[in-house]
Design a protein around this motif. Structure first.
Motif, short mmCIF file in Angstrom:
data_model
loop_
_atom_site.label_atom_id
_atom_site.label_comp_id
_atom_site.label_asym_id
_atom_site.label_seq_id
_atom_site.Cartn_x
_atom_site.Cartn_y
_atom_site.Cartn_z
N SER A 503 -55.79 -15.38 -1.23
CA SER A 503 -56.38 -16.63 -1.74
C SER A 503 -55.50 -17.82 -1.35
O SER A 503 -54.30 -17.66 -1.09
CB SER A 503 -56.49 -16.56 -3.26
N GLU A 505 -54.38 -20.04 -3.18
CA GLU A 505 -53.34 -20.23 -4.19
C GLU A 505 -52.15 -19.32 -3.88
O GLU A 505 -51.00 -19.74 -3.91
CB GLU A 505 -53.89 -19.92 -5.60
N ALA A 508 -50.32 -20.46 -0.70
CA ALA A 508 -49.77 -21.82 -0.64
C ALA A 508 -48.26 -21.82 -0.42
O ALA A 508 -47.71 -22.68 0.27
CB ALA A 508 -50.13 -22.59 -1.91
N PRO A 514 -51.63 -27.30 -0.03
CA PRO A 514 -52.18 -27.24 -1.38
C PRO A 514 -53.52 -26.49 -1.40
O PRO A 514 -54.38 -26.73 -0.55
CB PRO A 514 -52.39 -28.71 -1.75
N ALA A 515 -53.69 -25.58 -2.37
CA ALA A 515 -54.85 -24.70 -2.40
C ALA A 515 -56.16 -25.48 -2.44
O ALA A 515 -57.14 -25.11 -1.79
CB ALA A 515 -54.76 -23.76 -3.59
N GLU A 516 -56.18 -26.55 -3.20
CA GLU A 516 -57.44 -27.30 -3.34
C GLU A 516 -57.89 -27.88 -2.00
O GLU A 516 -59.06 -27.87 -1.67
CB GLU A 516 -57.30 -28.41 -4.39
N ARG A 519 -59.27 -25.08 0.10
CA ARG A 519 -60.62 -24.72 -0.36
C ARG A 519 -61.65 -25.75 0.13
O ARG A 519 -62.72 -25.38 0.62
CB ARG A 519 -60.66 -24.63 -1.89
#
Ligand code: SF4
Ligand code: SF4
Ligand code: SF4
Ligand code: FES
Length: 960
Positions: A503, A505, A508, A514-516, A519
Motif C-alpha cells: 500500500s 502508506e 511511503a 506521501p500516501a495521499e 493515491r
C-alpha cells in the motif's frame, strides 16, 4: 527542392468529419469544417497574399494582406481568420482588394531597409515575394519620418541573429515560441508603431528563457531572425531530406546545401516524427562534422604507450585482421568481440553483428543499449511480447492523462517534449514521477497535477503501490483484462499487489512519497480517460530496471490503457538508433528480430543465408567482456562508434580492462576516450556522409541520406566490409539498400521494408510485413504480440547501494538540453555556450550543512571512486539527493558510478550511487591522472600526424 517552394497553406490542417463546400474565384472546393478560407483557397489552387499567416501556426489576423470579398458580407474579412462556410462565394482578386493590399505593403516597405540585394534572405523572403505579388511599384512615404532602420541587432545567440530593423511585427515568432516550442520566451512589447519583438523582459536572446530551438527563426517571413550560417554562406542551392543523428525522437530535416557544405538544417514539415519542429542540437549543432578534431586517417600502434602511426586503409585493416586472427589462434575463438554503436545506422549495426557472428565465429557482440534500455527490451517482451514502445508520438494528442516517469523530455527529447506540452496546455492532466523537479512540473501554462518526488531507487515501490490503489479501490479495467490477459498470472498479480505491505502508506517510508498524493495519482491514471505512460532511463538504469518496466506494463494492462490512440507504454529512447541497434541483432543472445541464438530454426535461416555455422551459445555482454579481459581470456575488441570508457560505469574498472587487452580497434569520428586505449584507429563517418536508416523511439525507420562524401574516404558500413573481407569472410554490398534488403529477407518484422518503400512513405514503423504493408503505428491493438498480456509480480527489492554515515547522499545522473551524452559532438559546437561544464546540483540544505556555496569546487566520493565538480545549489533537488550530467570526460561522473546493475539485463545502476560531497581545493587524484594520460595521448597522436589538435577544446576547465 527548396523550402521556399513548399506549399504553405497559411493555416493549420483541421481534422473534422464534417466537410464544407464553398466557391473561391469560381472554383468549388470541399474542406473539413473549421478550415480557413485562406487554406481552402490554396486547396482550390489560389494563393491569397499573406504575411502573418503560415500553416504551422494558428492565424493571428494582423497584417491585413489576405483580405478577400465574400458575397453577402460587408467589408473585407481576413481570409486567414475567417472559417470556410457552406455555400460561401469568395473573391480573392478584385481591383479594390489589389488597391488595399498595395496600400498595406507600401506601409510595410516604407519602414523597411531597402537592402534586398545584400540581404541574406534575398530570394527567400516573404516580404519581398509579397511586394511582387501585390504589384507594389512605388513607396510614397519619404524616409524622413520615424523608422526603425537604425535599431540595434541582437547577436547574442551563436546560431541566429535578430535584426529589429527588418521586423514587420507579424507575431509569427511569438506564436512559434508559444505554440510550437512551448517556451513563451518572446513577446511583442510596445504599441502601434513602437511595437517590437522582445525576448524575456527586454533581455538579449541568450539572457532570456529562449532554448534556441530555432522555431521563431523558421517562422520569420523576413530577414529579422536569420541563421548566422545563412548570413555567412548565402542561400543554399539544393537540399536533401535526412534524419537527425542525436536523440531517439528522430526528427527529419532538410539539409540545405551549397555543394558539399551544409548551409543550414531545416526541420522537415512532412517529417512524421517532428512535423517541422526541432531542437538546438539537431537544428544547429551539426558543426562537429567538419570540426578540426575530426580524425581522417587510419592509424596503428603496437601498444598504447607508443606514438600513433598514420597508415593506409589497407595497412590498418590488414593489421587489425591479422591481430584478431592471431589472438583467436592463441587464446581461442571467443577471445575477441565487437560493439555495435547506436549512433550508427541499422545497416552498419547489422554488418558489425554479422561480422562478429560470421567472421569471428562467436556471439560476443553487444551495444550501448546494454547501458540504457536493455530492461525495456526485456520487460516489455515478457509482459506484452514486443521489445518496443507501443505508440506514435502523435498519439499523445489523444491522451487525457500523461504519466512521465524517470524521463525529462524537455531536455532529453525536446521535440517530443514540445508536443507533450502542447497537449498539456490543451487540457490533458499530468503526473510526474521524478526525484527532481524537472521543468515539466512547472513551466509556462503547464502544471503537473501530481509530482511524486520519490527517493532514487524506489520506482518499483511507487509503481506497485499505484497498482495497489487501482486493485483495492476497484479501478481495474475488468473486461479488458478478462478478454486480453492471461487470467492465472493476473490472479496472482492481483493478490500480490493487494497485500497491505504494497500500500502507499506502507511504502511511503522507502519512497518518500506521501500516501495521499500517490493515491491521487493512481486514481487519476486509472480513471482520467486515455492515459499514456512515457518513461526514460530513470526507470531502466536501476538494479530493478526490468522490474519497473514490467510494473509499468502491468499498470497499462490493469487499466486497459493499451492498444489504441492516446494510451500505451512509451520508452523515450536516448540515442538516435538505439531501437534499431537492438532490432538488428546487436545483443549477444539474439539474432536480428529478437530471436534467441539457441533457436535452431532461426539459426538455420541465418546459417543458410550467411553460409557459415553460427554458435548456439549466447556471447559476452559488455560488462562480461570487461570481466573476461581482466581475467585474461578476452583480448580483442572491434568497437564501432561508441565511447565505452566515458559512457560505461566505473571508469577505472573499464580502463583497467581495456589496458589488459592486445588489440582494440576503435572506429570513430573523433579520438574519443576509448581510442586512447586503442591499437588501431579507423576514421568513422558522420551521418551527413553516408546512406542508411535510423529507427526512433516510435519504431519508425527513417532514411539517412548522404549529403557529402565520407571525409576519410569510406562510410562506416564500407569499413566493416573491408575488415570482414580481410578476416576472410566475404561481404560485398554496393549500397546500404542491399543490406536492408537482407535484413528484410531474414527478419519477419522488417519483411516489407525497402528503400523504395521508405522513399514512397517517408518513414515506416515496424512491424512492416504482409499483414501491415505500410507499417504499424500502434501496437497490440486487438491482441498482444505475445497473444495474451502477462501480468508479472513486481516485488520491490531495495538496491544494495545503500546510504550510510560515510556515503549519506544519493547521486543520480541525467542530461541537459544543449549537450548530448558523452558530448563528443555537442562539445565541439557552440552549444558549449549553454553548458560548458558538468556541475553537481545539490539542495540548499545539504549545501549549507557542508559549507558549500554555489560555484564552489566539491569532491564527490563513492565506493567506486572520487571526482571534483563545481556545485550548483538548487531547490530542484530534494534534500539527500544530488545530481549531475556526464557530458564532459574530465568530470568523471562515471568514475563514481558503481558496478551494480539490473538483475535481468546487467543494465548499470547509473541512477543510484551513495556518495559523500565535501568542499575541496583541488582536482581529484583520478582527474590528475586523467589529465596526464590525456596529455600523453595527445602527444602520441601529434607524433603521428602533426594535425593541430585544438587543445583548448579538449582541455576543458581552466579551473581544474
Ligand atoms: S529559438 Fe525557440 S525558444 Fe528561443 S525564442 Fe525562438 S522559438 Fe522561442
Ligand atoms: S521577428 Fe520576424 S516573425 Fe517575429 S514579428 Fe518580426 S518579422 Fe514577424
Ligand atoms: S529532438 Fe532529438 S532528433 Fe529532434 S532535433 Fe532534437 S536531438 Fe534531433
Ligand atoms: S495573413 Fe491574414 S491577416 Fe495576415
Amino acid at each position: 527542392m527548396h523550402p521556399h517552394h513548399d506549399i504553405d497553406y497559411g493555416t493549420p490542417r483541421r481534422e473534422a468529419e464534417q466537410t464544407v463546400t464553398l466557391e473561391i474565384d469560381g472554383v468549388a472546393v470541399t474542406v473539413p469544417a473549421g478550415t480557413s478560407v485562406m487554406r481552402a483557397a490554396v486547396e482550390a489552387g489560389v494563393h491569397v497574399p499573406k504575411l502573418c499567416a503560415t500553416d504551422s501556426l494558428e492565424p493571428f489576423g494582423s497584417c491585413r494582406l489576405c483580405l478577400v470579398e465574400i458575397e453577402g458580407r460587408r467589408g473585407y474579412p481576413a481570409s486567414c481568420t475567417t472559417p470556410a462556410e457552406p455555400g460561401m462565394k469568395v473573391r480573392t482578386q478584385t481591383g479594390k482588394l489589389a488597391e488595399i493590399r498595395r496600400g498595406v505593403m507600401e506601409l510595410y516597405i516604407s519602414d523597411h531597409p531597402l537592402d534586398c540585394l545584400t540581404c541574406p534572405t534575398n530570394g527567400n523572403c516573404e516580404l519581398q515575394d509579397m511586394a511582387g505579388a501585390v504589384g507594389l511599384r512605388e513607396v510614397r512615404y519619404g524616409d524622413d519620418g520615424a523608422s526603425h532602420l537604425d535599431a540595434v541587432k541582437d547577436q547574442s545567440n551563436p546560431y541566429f541573429e535578430y535584426d529589429p530593423s527588418k521586423c514587420i511585427v507579424c507575431n509569427r515568432c511569438v506564436r512559434a515560441c508559444e505554440e510550437t516550442q512551448g517556451t513563451f520566451a518572446l513577446t511583442i512589447s510596445g504599441r502601434g508603431f513602437e511595437s517590437r519583438v522582445t525576448a524575456g523582459q527586454g533581455e538579449s536572446f541568450m539572457e532570456s528563457d529562449c532554448v534556441s530551438c530555432g522555431a521563431c527563426v523558421q517562422a520569420c517571413p523576413t530577414a529579422t531572425l536569420t541563421e548566422t550560417s545563412l548570413i555567412r554562406m548565402g542561400q543554399p542551392e539544393h537540399s536533401v531530406v535526412t534524419t537527425c543523428a542525436y536523440c531517439g525522437v528522430g526528427c527529419a530535416f532538410k539539409a540545405e546545401m551549397k555543394g558539399n557544405e551544409v548551409v543550414r538544417m531545416v526541420p522537415y514539415k512532412d517529417g512524421q516524427a517532428n512535423e517541422g519542429h526541432a531542437c538546438v542540437k539537431g537544428r544547429f549543432a551539426w558543426g562537429y562534422a567538419t570540426h578540426q578534431d575530426r580524425m581522417l586517417k587510419p592509424m596503428i600502434r603496437a601498444s598504447i604507450q607508443d606514438p600513433w602511426r598514420e597508415v593506409s586503409w589497407e595497412e590498418a585493416i590488414g593489421y587489425a585482421a591479422a591481430q584478431f586472427r592471431r589472438i583467436q589462434q592463441k587464446h581461442g575463438r571467443d577471445a575477441v568481440g565487437g560493439i555495435v554503436s547506436s549512433r550508427c545506422t541499422n545497416e552498419e549495426g547489422y554488418l558489425v553483428q554479422k561480422l562478429v557472428r560470421a567472421a569471428f565465429g562467436n556471439n560476443n557482440v553487444d551495444t550501448c543499449a546494454r547501458v540504457c534500455h536493455s530492461p525495456t527490451g526485456y520487460g516489455l517482451k515478457q509482459t506484452l511480447g514486443e521489445s518496443a514502445g507501443t505508440q506514435t508520438f502523435r498519439s499523445v494528442e489523444r491522451s487525457d492523462v500523461i504519466l512521465v516517469i524517470g524521463a525529462n523530455p524537455t531536455d532529453g527529447h525536446p521535440v517530443f517534449g514540445s508536443r507533450l506540452k502542447k497537449r498539456l496546455r490543451a487540457g490533458a492532466r499530468l503526473i510526474v514521477i521524478d526525484p527532481r523537479r524537472i521543468d515539466l512540473v512547472r513551466s509556462p501554462h503547464v502544471r503537473a497535477d501530481y509530482h511524486l518526488q520519490l527517493r532514487p531507487g524506489s520506482n518499483v515501490a511507487v509503481l506497485t503501490a499505484m497498482a495497489h490503489v487501482i486493485v483495492t479501490e476497484g479501478l481495474l479495467a475488468e473486461d479488458f483484462i478478462a478478454e486480453r490477459c492471461e487470467s492465472r498470472a493476473f490472479g496472482l498479480w492481483r493478490e500480490f499487489v493487494a497485500r497491505p505491505e504494497n500500500s502507499p502508506e506502507a511504502m511511503a517510508e522507502v519512497t518518500g512519497v506521501p500516501a495521499e498524493q500517490l493515491r491521487g495519482a493512481a486514481r487519476l491514471y486509472a480513471t482520467g480517460g486515455n492515459a499514456a505512460i512515457y518513461y526514460g532511463l530513470g526507470v531502466t538504469e536501476h538494479a530493478q530496471g526490468s522490474t519497473a518496466v514490467m510494473a509499468i506494463a502491468n499498470l497499462a494492462m490493469a487499466t486497459g490503457n493499451i492498444g489504441r490512440e492516446g494510451v500505451g507504454v512509451n520508452p523515450l529512447r536516448g540515442q538516435n538508433n538505439v531501437q534499431g541497434s537492438c532490432d538488428i541483432g546487436s545483443f549477444p543472445h539474439e539474432l536480428p528480430g529478437y530471436r534467441h541464438v539457441s533457436d535452431s530454426t532461426t539459426r538455420g535461416l541465418f546459417e543458410q543465408a550467411w553460409n557459415v555455422e553460427i554458435s548456439p551459445e549466447p556471447g559476452l555482454r559488455i560488462p562480461n567482456m570487461f570481466e573476461a579481459a581482466l581475467g585474461g581470456s578476452f583480448k580483442g575488441l572491434y568497437c564501432q562508434g561508441e565511447d565505452i570508457v566515458q559512457s560505461d560505469p566505473n571508469t577505472q574498472h573499464v580502463a583497467e580492462a581495456l589496458s589488459s587487452m592486445e588489440c582494440i580497434v576503435v572506429q570513430d569520428i573523433f579520438l574519443n576516450e576509448t581510442a586512447k586505449y586503442a591499437h588501431v584507429f579507423l576514421p568513422g563517418s558522420s551521418f551527413l556522409e553516408k546512406d542508411g536508416t535510423f529507427t526512433n523511439a516510435e519504431r519508425r525507420i527513417s532514411r539517412v541520406r548522404k549529403v557529402m562524401p565520407p571525409r576519410a574516404g569510406y562510410a562506416d558500413w564500407e569499413v566493416t566490409m573491408l575488415l570482414s573481407n580481410a578476416l576472410g569472410y566475404p561481404m560485398d554490398y554496393r549500397h546500404p539498400s542491399e543490406i536492408m534488403d537482407e535484413i528484410a529477407r531474414l527478419t519477419p518484422t522488417f519483411a516489407g521494408v525497402s528503400y523504395a518503400k521508405l522513399d514512397e512513405l517517408g518513414s515506416i514503423q515496424w512491424p512492416c510485413n504482409a499483414q501491415a504493408p505500410a507499417g504499424t503505428p500502434i501496437m497490440h491493438v486487438d491482441t498482444f504480440v505475445r497473444g495474451k498480456g502477462k501480468f508479472i509480480i513486481t516485488q520491490f527489492v531495495p538496491t544494495e547501494e545503500k546510504v550510510n554515515r560515510r556515503f549519506p547522499l544519493i547521486l543520480t545522473t541525467g542530461r541537459i538540453l544543449s549537450q548530448y551524452n558523452v558530448g563528443a559532438q555537442t562539445r565541439r559546437t557552440d552549444n558549449v555556450r549553454w553548458h560548458d561544464e558538468d556541475r553537481l546540483e545539490i539542495h540548499p540544505h545539504d549545501a549549507q550543512e557542508r559549507g558549500i556555496a554555489d560555484g564552489d569546487w566539491v569532491g564527490i566520493v563513492s565506493r567506486a571512486g572520487e571526482t571534483v565538480l563545481r556545485a550548483l545549489v538548487s531547490e530542484r533537488m530534494q534534500p539527500g539527493v544530488v545530481y549531475t550530467t556526464f557530458h564532459f570526460p574530465e568530470s568523471g561522473a562515471n568514475v563514481i558510478t558503481t558496478d551494480n546493475s539490473d538483475w535481468a539485463t546487467n543494465c548499470p545502476e547509473y541512477k543510484v550511487t551513495a556518495v559523500q560531497v565535501l568542499p575541496v581545493a583541488q582536482p581529484s587524484e583520478w582527474q590528475r591522472r586523467y589529465r596526464d594520460f590525456h596529455d600523453e595521448q595527445l602527444r602520441l597522436l601529434r607524433a603521428a600526424n602533426g594535425v593541430a589538435q585544438d587543445e583548448k577544446a579538449e582541455a576543458g576547465h581552466a579551473g581544474l
